[in-house]
Write a protein that holds these residues in place. Structure first.
Motif: not given
Length: 314
Positions: A28-42
Motif C-alpha cells: 500500500l505504501t508503494t502504491i501510494a508513492l507511485l500514485l503520488g508521483g504520477l499525480g505530481a507528474m500530471v
C-alpha cells in the motif's frame, strides 16, 4: 518444543498473518508513492498535456498541421499524437538557433541521425600515421570520435616509436568529450586536468581528468591547427599545451567553440542535441568565440615541412 524467555512462540498461522500484514503495508505504501508521483507528474505537466491533447486529437485545420510536420520533420505522420513532441522539440530548437545563434542545439530526425553518424565514420576513415622524417612521426586526426580513438589506440606502439611527433588537427571539428579524454590520457599523467566543465546544475560541473596511464613519450610535439579546428580538438590542444612543456602550436587562430552538447536518444529513432556545458582549459581559460592563438603563426603551403624544420632546429 523449547521456548525462549521473552519471545513467545508464534504458530505458523500467526507468522503467516504477520508476514501478510507486513506485505500489505509495504504494498500500500508503494502504491501510494507511485500514485503520488504520477499525480505530481500530471500536475506539473497539466498545461502541456491538455494543449497536446487538443492539438493532436481535435484541431480541425489538419492542412496546417500537415504543413508544420512536413516542414520540421520532413514527413506527415499517420496520426499527430505519436510525433507531436518531436514537432515541439524541432520548433523550440529552431527558435533557439534564430534567437541567439546556438546552431549546436537541434533535433535529429531518424534519417538525419543516421546520416550524421555516417559522416563522422567516413571522416574518421581519413585518419593516418606515417614517418615524416627520421625520428619524426606524423599523426593526422580528422575528428574526435570513437573511430579515431580506436585508430590512435591501435597504433599507439608504432606512434610511440618516434622521438618527435607532428599532431595535425587542421580541419578537425571536434567530437565527443569522452574520446577527447581518452586520447589526451595517452599523453598525460593519470589525474592531470584536461579541462573544466561548468553546468547549470552544479553536480554536473567537474574537472575532467586523464584516466589512463601516460603512454606517449616525445621530445617534441608540434601541433598543427587552422580556422576549422574546433570544439574537442581545441580541448585536446589546450590539454597538451597547458600540461606539457614540449609542445609548439603552429598555424592560425582556431574556430573557438568552448561549449559542449549532450545528444540524447528519443523514441522512434529521433535524437536531440542541446548545449548543456561551458568548457574551459585546464588553467581555467575559455576559447569560446576566441579560439587558440598559435605559438608560431603560419598560413601557407608546406606546413608539415615547416614543422619538421622547427624540430630539426630545436
Amino acid at each position: 518444543m523449547r521456548r525462549r524467555a521473552g519471545k513467545p512462540y508464534l504458530s505458523a498461522i500467526e507468522q503467516t498473518r504477520k508476514q501478510y500484514l507486513r506485505f500489505k503495508v509495504i504494498s500500500l505504501t508503494t502504491i501510494a508513492l507511485l500514485l503520488g508521483g504520477l499525480g505530481a507528474m500530471v500536475y506539473v505537466n497539466y498545461d502541456y498535456m491538455l494543449f497536446r491533447h487538443i492539438m493532436t486529437r481535435h484541431y480541425i485545420h489538419t492542412e496546417t498541421m500537415d504543413t508544420l510536420f512536413a516542414g520540421h520533420l520532413g514527413f506527415v505522420p499517420d496520426g499527430y499524437g505519436r510525433h507531436f513532441d518531436n514537432l515541439v522539440i524541432s520548433i523550440v530548437t529552431r527558435e533557439i538557433r534564430g534567437v541567439d545563434g546556438d546552431r549546436y542545439t537541434y533535433q535529429y530526425t531518424p534519417a538525419q541521425h543516421v546520416a550524421q553518424q555516417e559522416r563522422v565514420r567516413v571522416r574518421a576513415a581519413s585518419a593516418e600515421f606515417y614517418e615524416a622524417a627520421a625520428g619524426v612521426g606524423y599523426l593526422f586526426l580528422p575528428n574526435i570520435s570513437p573511430y579515431v580513438r580506436d585508430f590512435v589506440f591501435d597504433n599507439r606502439e608504432e606512434i610511440n616509436g618516434f622521438d618527435n611527433l607532428i599532431l595535425d588537427l587542421r580541419g578537425n571539428n571536434g567530437g565527443t568529450l569522452d574520446d577527447f579524454q581518452a586520447i589526451a590520457g595517452l599523453f598525460l599523467e593519470r589525474g592531470a586536468t584536461i579541462g573544466r566543465e561548468t553546468a547549470r546544475w552544479g553536480i554536473f560541473s567537474a574537472h575532467r581528468r586523464s584516466r589512463g596511464d601516460k603512454f606517449f613519450e616525445f621530445d617534441n610535439i608540434v601541433i598543427l591547427q587552422n580556422e576549422r579546428t574546433a570544439s574537442a580538438a581545441e580541448g585536446l590542444i589546450m590539454a597538451l599545451a597547458e600540461n606539457l612543456d614540449n609542445t609548439t602550436i603552429v598555424g592560425v587562430q582556431t574556430y573557438g567553440k568552448g561549449i559542449g552538447q549532450a545528444t540524447l536518444p528519443l523514441r522512434g529513432g529521433f535524437a536531440v542535441r542541446a548545449t548543456v556545458i561551458l568548457i574551459e582549459t585546464p588553467l581555467g581559460f575559455t576559447v569560446h568565440n576566441v579560439g587558440i592563438t598559435p605559438d608560431i603563426e603560419y598560413d601557407g603551403e608546406g606546413i608539415v615541412e615547416f614543422a619538421l624544420g622547427l624540430i630539426d632546429n630545436g
